[in-house]
Scaffold this motif. Structure first.
Motif, mmCIF file in Angstrom:
data_model
loop_
_atom_site.group_PDB
_atom_site.id
_atom_site.type_symbol
_atom_site.label_atom_id
_atom_site.label_comp_id
_atom_site.label_asym_id
_atom_site.label_seq_id
_atom_site.Cartn_x
_atom_site.Cartn_y
_atom_site.Cartn_z
ATOM 1 N N ASP A 147 8.605 7.673 -24.274
ATOM 2 C CA ASP A 147 7.477 8.246 -24.985
ATOM 3 C C ASP A 147 6.508 8.887 -23.989
ATOM 4 O O ASP A 147 6.310 8.376 -22.878
ATOM 5 N N TYR A 148 5.896 9.970 -24.388
ATOM 6 C CA TYR A 148 4.959 10.706 -23.524
ATOM 7 C C TYR A 148 3.857 9.809 -22.976
ATOM 8 O O TYR A 148 3.439 9.939 -21.837
ATOM 9 N N PHE A 149 3.361 8.868 -23.778
ATOM 10 C CA PHE A 149 2.235 8.037 -23.352
ATOM 11 C C PHE A 149 2.652 6.705 -22.731
ATOM 12 O O PHE A 149 1.803 5.869 -22.448
#
Length: 169
Positions: A147-149
């Motif tokens: 996930d990007y975060f």
């Protein structure tokens, strides 16, 4: 200045992978020799019974093959078809441009391989689930996508640690 290359006069170098089915002969880096800024091109020769690169597509490079001599089977998302001397085939960016050659004959297949070069490219290999960051040859498993975060939580604590001069607190 024009740069002329004769397919029968260029110097070829064998590129043999650790997997015997993948082997080809490639010309010197003709684009580099000519000073090309946005195209990469090589003349390649695929021996009988050998495959070109693993089945792949590019995210940021278009590619074009011109069959100069012989024939080969082309695999694309639409299936397989035979390419013969004089055929020109264009591969767009993205999954619909996936491709691979197999020399199914008893004679070498020579072809001109032309690619756009606009900086970074991501090459994906659907059969093996890998991605390759080009030109750096950084290869990763697509299954490791995150996930990007991920790892970006507690951002205020990271800022505070940086202010105190503490790295990676």
């Amino acid at each position: 200045m024009a740069h002329l290359y004769h397919a029968d006069r260029v110097t070829y170098h064998l590129k043999q992978s650790t997997i015997p089915e993948f082997a080809w002969h490639t010309s010197e880096r003709l684009a580099e020799l000519s000073g090309s800024k946005h195209l990469t091109f090589d003349i390649r020769s695929l021996d009988p019974g050998k495959y070109s690169y693993p089945y792949h597509f590019h995210r940021n490079a278009e590619e074009l093959f011109v069959i100069l001599e012989g024939s080969a089977l082309l695999r694309t998302p639409e299936g397989k078809q035979e390419l013969q001397t004089g055929d020109v085939v264009f591969f767009e960016t993205g999954p619909s441009g996936a491709h691979q050659l197999l020399n199914h004959t008893d004679k070498p297949c020579k072809y001109l391989d032309i690619r756009t070069n606009v900086g970074l490219d991501v090459c994906e290999y659907p059969d093996s689930g890998k991605i390759n960051i080009l030109p750096y040859q950084e290869i990763y498993d697509s299954a490791d996508q995150v996930d990007y975060f991920k790892g970006e939580d507690q951002v205020a604590d990271k800022w505070a640690a940086k202010e105190r001069g503490i790295e990676n607190e």
